[in-house]
Motif scaffolding. Structure first.
Motif, PDB file in Angstrom:
ATOM      1  N   ALA A  66       0.827  -1.207   0.000  1.00  0.00           N
ATOM      2  CA  ALA A  66       0.000   0.000   0.000  1.00  0.00           C
ATOM      3  C   ALA A  66       0.859   1.253   0.000  1.00  0.00           C
ATOM      4  O   ALA A  66       1.986   1.271   0.512  1.00  0.00           O
ATOM      5  N   SER A  67       0.309   2.325  -0.583  1.00  0.00           N
ATOM      6  CA  SER A  67       0.932   3.654  -0.561  1.00  0.00           C
ATOM      7  C   SER A  67      -0.190   4.677  -0.635  1.00  0.00           C
ATOM      8  O   SER A  67      -1.374   4.323  -0.756  1.00  0.00           O
ATOM      9  N   LYS A  68       0.150   5.932  -0.603  1.00  0.00           N
ATOM     10  CA  LYS A  68      -0.880   6.973  -0.637  1.00  0.00           C
ATOM     11  C   LYS A  68      -1.631   7.009  -1.968  1.00  0.00           C
ATOM     12  O   LYS A  68      -2.727   7.574  -2.048  1.00  0.00           O
ATOM     13  N   THR A  69      -1.066   6.379  -2.997  1.00  0.00           N
ATOM     14  CA  THR A  69      -1.723   6.352  -4.304  1.00  0.00           C
ATOM     15  C   THR A  69      -2.585   5.105  -4.507  1.00  0.00           C
ATOM     16  O   THR A  69      -3.245   4.981  -5.533  1.00  0.00           O
ATOM     17  N   GLY A  70      -2.575   4.189  -3.548  1.00  0.00           N
ATOM     18  CA  GLY A  70      -3.392   2.991  -3.688  1.00  0.00           C
ATOM     19  C   GLY A  70      -2.633   1.734  -3.290  1.00  0.00           C
ATOM     20  O   GLY A  70      -1.635   1.796  -2.571  1.00  0.00           O
ATOM     21  N   GLU A  71      -3.104   0.610  -3.775  1.00  0.00           N
ATOM     22  CA  GLU A  71      -2.496  -0.677  -3.445  1.00  0.00           C
ATOM     23  C   GLU A  71      -2.077  -1.414  -4.708  1.00  0.00           C
ATOM     24  O   GLU A  71      -2.659  -1.231  -5.762  1.00  0.00           O
ATOM     25  N   ARG A  72      -1.046  -2.228  -4.567  1.00  0.00           N
ATOM     26  CA  ARG A  72      -0.638  -3.110  -5.657  1.00  0.00           C
ATOM     27  C   ARG A  72      -0.425  -4.509  -5.097  1.00  0.00           C
ATOM     28  O   ARG A  72      -0.068  -4.683  -3.934  1.00  0.00           O
ATOM     29  N   THR A  73      -0.679  -5.491  -5.944  1.00  0.00           N
ATOM     30  CA  THR A  73      -0.501  -6.888  -5.568  1.00  0.00           C
ATOM     31  C   THR A  73       0.666  -7.461  -6.356  1.00  0.00           C
ATOM     32  O   THR A  73       0.812  -7.208  -7.547  1.00  0.00           O
ATOM     33  N   ALA A  74       1.514  -8.217  -5.689  1.00  0.00           N
ATOM     34  CA  ALA A  74       2.674  -8.836  -6.352  1.00  0.00           C
ATOM     35  C   ALA A  74       2.885 -10.221  -5.754  1.00  0.00           C
ATOM     36  O   ALA A  74       2.436 -10.513  -4.643  1.00  0.00           O
ATOM     37  N   SER A  75       3.558 -11.070  -6.502  1.00  0.00           N
ATOM     38  CA  SER A  75       3.949 -12.344  -5.918  1.00  0.00           C
ATOM     39  C   SER A  75       5.036 -12.082  -4.884  1.00  0.00           C
ATOM     40  O   SER A  75       5.882 -11.190  -5.069  1.00  0.00           O
ATOM     41  N   LEU A  76       5.004 -12.825  -3.799  1.00  0.00           N
ATOM     42  CA  LEU A  76       6.048 -12.670  -2.781  1.00  0.00           C
ATOM     43  C   LEU A  76       7.418 -12.892  -3.388  1.00  0.00           C
ATOM     44  O   LEU A  76       8.370 -12.150  -3.106  1.00  0.00           O
ATOM     45  N   GLU A  77       7.531 -13.900  -4.218  1.00  0.00           N
ATOM     46  CA  GLU A  77       8.815 -14.231  -4.828  1.00  0.00           C
ATOM     47  C   GLU A  77       9.400 -13.046  -5.593  1.00  0.00           C
ATOM     48  O   GLU A  77      10.615 -12.812  -5.568  1.00  0.00           O
ATOM     49  N   SER A  78       8.540 -12.272  -6.261  1.00  0.00           N
ATOM     50  CA  SER A  78       9.023 -11.187  -7.114  1.00  0.00           C
ATOM     51  C   SER A  78       9.574  -9.999  -6.340  1.00  0.00           C
ATOM     52  O   SER A  78      10.338  -9.197  -6.895  1.00  0.00           O
ATOM     53  N   ILE A  79       9.206  -9.837  -5.077  1.00  0.00           N
ATOM     54  CA  ILE A  79       9.687  -8.659  -4.335  1.00  0.00           C
ATOM     55  C   ILE A  79      10.984  -8.935  -3.576  1.00  0.00           C
ATOM     56  O   ILE A  79      11.564  -8.025  -2.992  1.00  0.00           O
ATOM     57  N   LEU A  80      11.440 -10.208  -3.576  1.00  0.00           N
ATOM     58  CA  LEU A  80      12.694 -10.544  -2.898  1.00  0.00           C
ATOM     59  C   LEU A  80      13.846 -10.279  -3.862  1.00  0.00           C
ATOM     60  O   LEU A  80      14.040 -11.010  -4.831  1.00  0.00           O
ATOM     61  N   LEU A  81      14.613  -9.231  -3.608  1.00  0.00           N
ATOM     62  CA  LEU A  81      15.622  -8.766  -4.569  1.00  0.00           C
ATOM     63  C   LEU A  81      17.043  -9.200  -4.233  1.00  0.00           C
ATOM     64  O   LEU A  81      17.880  -9.324  -5.124  1.00  0.00           O
ATOM     65  N   GLY A  82      17.353  -9.395  -2.969  1.00  0.00           N
ATOM     66  CA  GLY A  82      18.716  -9.740  -2.579  1.00  0.00           C
ATOM     67  C   GLY A  82      18.862  -9.611  -1.081  1.00  0.00           C
ATOM     68  O   GLY A  82      17.913  -9.250  -0.382  1.00  0.00           O
ATOM     69  N   PRO A  83      20.034  -9.895  -0.538  1.00  0.00           N
ATOM     70  CA  PRO A  83      20.227  -9.801   0.914  1.00  0.00           C
ATOM     71  C   PRO A  83      19.866  -8.413   1.439  1.00  0.00           C
ATOM     72  O   PRO A  83      20.444  -7.413   1.039  1.00  0.00           O
ATOM     73  N   GLY A  84      18.872  -8.354   2.299  1.00  0.00           N
ATOM     74  CA  GLY A  84      18.452  -7.080   2.865  1.00  0.00           C
ATOM     75  C   GLY A  84      17.674  -6.191   1.928  1.00  0.00           C
ATOM     76  O   GLY A  84      17.416  -5.029   2.255  1.00  0.00           O
ATOM     77  N   LYS A  85      17.266  -6.701   0.760  1.00  0.00           N
ATOM     78  CA  LYS A  85      16.597  -5.866  -0.242  1.00  0.00           C
ATOM     79  C   LYS A  85      15.264  -6.480  -0.666  1.00  0.00           C
ATOM     80  O   LYS A  85      15.202  -7.640  -1.061  1.00  0.00           O
ATOM     81  N   VAL A  86      14.210  -5.673  -0.564  1.00  0.00           N
ATOM     82  CA  VAL A  86      12.902  -6.064  -1.085  1.00  0.00           C
ATOM     83  C   VAL A  86      12.356  -4.912  -1.921  1.00  0.00           C
ATOM     84  O   VAL A  86      12.783  -3.762  -1.762  1.00  0.00           O
ATOM     85  N   ASP A  87      11.429  -5.214  -2.780  1.00  0.00           N
ATOM     86  CA  ASP A  87      10.891  -4.222  -3.707  1.00  0.00           C
ATOM     87  C   ASP A  87       9.798  -3.399  -3.035  1.00  0.00           C
ATOM     88  O   ASP A  87       8.614  -3.516  -3.329  1.00  0.00           O
ATOM     89  N   LEU A  88      10.222  -2.558  -2.106  1.00  0.00           N
ATOM     90  CA  LEU A  88       9.336  -1.584  -1.477  1.00  0.00           C
ATOM     91  C   LEU A  88       9.916  -0.205  -1.740  1.00  0.00           C
ATOM     92  O   LEU A  88      11.044   0.087  -1.347  1.00  0.00           O
ATOM     93  N   LYS A  89       9.136   0.626  -2.390  1.00  0.00           N
ATOM     94  CA  LYS A  89       9.610   1.968  -2.728  1.00  0.00           C
ATOM     95  C   LYS A  89       9.324   2.922  -1.571  1.00  0.00           C
ATOM     96  O   LYS A  89       8.587   2.602  -0.637  1.00  0.00           O
ATOM     97  N   LYS A  90       9.945   4.088  -1.629  1.00  0.00           N
ATOM     98  CA  LYS A  90       9.711   5.094  -0.602  1.00  0.00           C
ATOM     99  C   LYS A  90       8.211   5.372  -0.478  1.00  0.00           C
ATOM    100  O   LYS A  90       7.527   5.598  -1.477  1.00  0.00           O
ATOM    101  N   GLY A  91       7.715   5.352   0.747  1.00  0.00           N
ATOM    102  CA  GLY A  91       6.304   5.629   0.971  1.00  0.00           C
ATOM    103  C   GLY A  91       5.410   4.412   0.871  1.00  0.00           C
ATOM    104  O   GLY A  91       4.212   4.512   1.130  1.00  0.00           O
TER     105      GLY A  91
END
Length: 289
Positions: A135-160
């Motif tokens: 979720a963010s102030k512009t709405g919600e998005r759905t993703a596979s859990l697998e797709s947001i795991l980017l690397g050690p200590g990194k996930v696909d969450l943007k600012k906000g």
């Protein structure tokens, strides 16, 4: 010591979004990783946003797509919940984290967002093709859990953005799963290698549906999809399983110099634990005769 840092505990998501969008902000959920990293001066935030007051990120309930788990749900409450009982690998993986006190503090969302390759709750989630709601102030998005795991200590969450919850698809009748891990010592320790395996009861033709997730052997927790492809829709035999495991091991790339296990040990244990899981779910037999 914990550095001097501004602390805010928002009561709603609307209050949280602008705070999470600021530079130098760190989100605080259970705090089992964040507080340790603050004390060890690995984190230097300007603002600490405590999420524990956000009711929208709590709860476990049935929804049309399956089971909703709020990102702030404590791991122990999740593994004890009757709706989660059919997801055995998740229950076993989550139940292996730390000690009881830590599991009542650690959260499902925090275990994901920390981005650790050895996160014990994540393999069980990946087996069931879990999705995440962000979720963010512009709405919600759905993703596979697998797709947001980017690397050690990194996930696909943007600012906000904030992880709001996890959706587990309905567990199919007759499906089974297991989670195994190896650690340096008995008791509280991070996984040196972990494996989760899922099977469905064979149809009338005896064809297998097997899924495999691995932890602490690659930059992220990940599915062994190349091996799964070899097994898909085929009758499980010793020879076929060896072929699938060999294909999975091509992508296994443990970090050298790990304090918990040497790369060669991890690779051997991946094979051992996959076979162990399948054997236990098959009543002690390795494969079908």
């Amino acid at each position: 010591m914990i550095p001097n840092v501004e602390y805010i505990k928002p009561k709603t998501l609307e209050e949280a979004f602008p705070l999470l969008g600021k530079e130098g902000t760190v989100a605080l959920a259970g705090g089992t990783d964040v507080v340790v990293n603050l004390r060890e001066e690995k984190l230097h935030p300007q603002l600490l946003v405590d999420l524990k007051g956000l009711k929208e990120l709590k709860g476990i309930r049935e929804i049309p797509e399956g089971i909703w788990i709020g990102a702030l749900e404590p791991v122990q409450k999740a593994v004890e919940h009757p709706l989660i009982a059919p997801y055995t690998a998740l229950v076993e993986g989550g139940g292996s984290i730390g000690c009881l006190e830590i599991r009542y503090r650690a959260t499902i969302g925090g275990n994901i967002c920390n981005g650790s390759p050895s996160a014990d709750s994540v393999p069980g989630l990946l087996l069931y093709d879990a999705k995440v709601i962000i979720a963010s102030k512009t709405g919600e998005r759905t993703a596979s859990l697998e797709s947001i795991l980017l690397g050690p200590g990194k996930v696909d969450l943007k600012k906000g953005e904030i992880l709001k919850g996890v959706i587990l698809p309905k567990a199919k009748e007759g499906s089974k799963s297991k989670y195994f891990r190896r650690t340096r010592v008995k008791g509280m320790d991070l996984s040196g290698v972990s494996v989760a395996v899922y099977t469905e009861s064979p149809g009338i033709e005896g064809k297998s549906d097997i899924r495999i997730a691995l932890g602490a052997v690659m930059p992220t927790v990940a599915r062994g999809r190349k091996g799964e492809a070899i097994l898909a829709g085929k009758k499980l035999t010793d020879e076929l399983l060896e072929e699938a495991i060999n294909e999975i091991l091509k992508d296994v790339n443990p970090r050298k110099g790990s304090l918990r296990a040497e790369p060669e040990y991890k690779k051997k244990m991946v094979a051992v634990l996959i076979k162990k899981a399948l054997s236990e779910m098959n009543g002690g037999a390795f494969c079908e005769a």
